[in-house]
Design a protein around this motif. Structure first.
Motif, PDB file in Angstrom:
ATOM      1  N   GLY A 184     -13.118   6.051  -4.405  1.00 29.28           N
ATOM      2  CA  GLY A 184     -11.776   5.798  -3.892  1.00 29.28           C
ATOM      3  C   GLY A 184     -11.773   4.869  -2.698  1.00 29.28           C
ATOM      4  O   GLY A 184     -10.954   3.938  -2.619  1.00 29.28           O
ATOM      5  N   MET A 185     -12.688   5.092  -1.774  1.00 29.96           N
ATOM      6  CA  MET A 185     -12.778   4.265  -0.573  1.00 29.96           C
ATOM      7  C   MET A 185     -13.081   2.807  -0.931  1.00 29.96           C
ATOM      8  O   MET A 185     -12.474   1.875  -0.384  1.00 29.96           O
ATOM      9  CB  MET A 185     -13.859   4.809   0.347  1.00 29.96           C
ATOM     10  CG  MET A 185     -14.100   3.992   1.597  1.00 29.96           C
ATOM     11  SD  MET A 185     -15.492   4.631   2.571  1.00 29.96           S
ATOM     12  CE  MET A 185     -16.872   4.351   1.434  1.00 29.96           C
ATOM     13  N   MET A 195     -12.516   1.295  -3.835  1.00 29.06           N
ATOM     14  CA  MET A 195     -11.410   0.702  -4.572  1.00 29.06           C
ATOM     15  C   MET A 195     -10.308   0.241  -3.624  1.00 29.06           C
ATOM     16  O   MET A 195      -9.785  -0.872  -3.740  1.00 29.06           O
ATOM     17  CB  MET A 195     -10.849   1.703  -5.578  1.00 29.06           C
ATOM     18  CG  MET A 195      -9.715   1.141  -6.437  1.00 29.06           C
ATOM     19  SD  MET A 195      -9.194   2.290  -7.724  1.00 29.06           S
ATOM     20  CE  MET A 195      -8.501   3.605  -6.697  1.00 29.06           C
ATOM     21  N   VAL A 196      -9.953   1.091  -2.676  1.00 29.88           N
ATOM     22  CA  VAL A 196      -8.914   0.740  -1.701  1.00 29.88           C
ATOM     23  C   VAL A 196      -9.377  -0.423  -0.820  1.00 29.88           C
ATOM     24  O   VAL A 196      -8.621  -1.366  -0.565  1.00 29.88           O
ATOM     25  CB  VAL A 196      -8.561   1.959  -0.825  1.00 29.88           C
ATOM     26  CG1 VAL A 196      -7.625   1.545   0.308  1.00 29.88           C
ATOM     27  CG2 VAL A 196      -7.916   3.050  -1.670  1.00 29.88           C
ATOM     28  N   GLY A 197     -10.625  -0.365  -0.379  1.00 37.30           N
ATOM     29  CA  GLY A 197     -11.159  -1.423   0.471  1.00 37.30           C
ATOM     30  C   GLY A 197     -11.177  -2.778  -0.222  1.00 37.30           C
ATOM     31  O   GLY A 197     -10.801  -3.790   0.379  1.00 37.30           O
ATOM     32  N   LEU A 232      -9.304  -3.703  -2.771  1.00 39.12           N
ATOM     33  CA  LEU A 232      -7.919  -4.135  -2.990  1.00 39.12           C
ATOM     34  C   LEU A 232      -7.342  -4.749  -1.717  1.00 39.12           C
ATOM     35  O   LEU A 232      -6.706  -5.808  -1.756  1.00 39.12           O
ATOM     36  CB  LEU A 232      -7.062  -2.946  -3.433  1.00 39.12           C
ATOM     37  CG  LEU A 232      -5.581  -3.242  -3.692  1.00 39.12           C
ATOM     38  CD1 LEU A 232      -5.432  -4.285  -4.794  1.00 39.12           C
ATOM     39  CD2 LEU A 232      -4.838  -1.961  -4.066  1.00 39.12           C
ATOM     40  N   VAL A 233      -7.575  -4.091  -0.590  1.00 38.11           N
ATOM     41  CA  VAL A 233      -7.080  -4.606   0.697  1.00 38.11           C
ATOM     42  C   VAL A 233      -7.724  -5.951   1.020  1.00 38.11           C
ATOM     43  O   VAL A 233      -7.041  -6.900   1.431  1.00 38.11           O
ATOM     44  CB  VAL A 233      -7.365  -3.593   1.827  1.00 38.11           C
ATOM     45  CG1 VAL A 233      -7.064  -4.220   3.190  1.00 38.11           C
ATOM     46  CG2 VAL A 233      -6.543  -2.337   1.638  1.00 38.11           C
TER      47      VAL A 233
END
Length: 223
Positions: free
Chosen positions: A139-140, A142-144, A146-147
């Motif tokens: 999760g970390m 994927m979010v990183g 994307l950002v």
């Protein structure tokens, strides 16, 4: 005795399957890296123009979806080489730009390649030796990613060098983590498709190289 024997047999089969995925992944990764390098070298030598951000994004995501859709069939291998060849084509003009604009351009490219190789080997070895599964990182990461991707688009569209530099630093960290995560998934059976595993690792290497090249251009460039 039969229960114990069955458990041992199941574990042995799982270990063999994991080793097969890992071996096939590294073999295909080596082949795609070589193919992509040849394409990049050819486009750089011919001074071919970069296709631009829109074509690059459309081509990348389109071919990525094609790989995912064909990963369980014989067409998967062709899709992988189509994707990695296209990415090699987009890389060639960037390398050519560094060779043309920096007096030490060849050294920068070589250093970026060496750094990419060192990080990949180091992170892969860490994942293999640790024996851990890093699925909690999913999760970390994927979010990183994307950002960082959105920030990179903003940096390009609005021409913000400082933001672009920050994104490169982020990508170095994120791609290093992704190598550890993906290797752990292969080792522990979380990823059983070597084609998909290859694409993930190839993309990490591609982004690592570009990020290191940009950072070196800023801090070690001699124009």
């Amino acid at each position: 005795m039969n229960v114990g024997h069955s458990t041992y047999t199941a574990r042995a089969q799982t270990a063999l399957a994991t080793n097969s995925v890992l071996r096939n992944t590294y073999m295909l990764l080596s082949a795609t890296l070589l193919f992509s390098a040849v394409v990049a070298g050819t486009t750089a030598a011919l001074h071919l123009p970069h296709p631009g951000m829109i074509i690059t994004l459309v081509g990348y995501f389109g071919l990525l979806f094609l790989v995912q859709g064909t990963a369980n069939s014989g067409w998967g291998l062709l899709s992988v080489f189509a994707l990695t060849g296209f990415m090699g084509y987009t890389l060639g003009p960037i390398i050519d730009m560094y060779l043309q604009q920096f007096a030490n351009g060849a050294q920068l490219v070589t250093m970026a390649m060496g750094g990419t190789g060192a990080i990949f080997v180091g992170m892969s070895a860490f994942a293999l030796i640790s024996g851990k599964r890093f699925n909690q990182w999913a999760g970390m990461l994927m979010v990183g990613i994307l950002v960082a991707f959105v920030m990179s688009l903003i940096a390009v569209i609005f021409s913000i060098p400082a933001l672009s530099l920050a994104v490169s630093m982020m990508f170095v960290l994120l791609m290093s983590g992704l190598i550890v995560y993906q290797t752990g998934e292969i080792v522990h059976g979380g990823e059983t498709n070597y084609i998909l595993a290859t694409v993930t690792l190839f993309v990490t290497i591609y982004n690592l190289f570009l990020s290191l090249l940009q950072l070196l251009g800023v801090f070690a460039g001699d124009d």
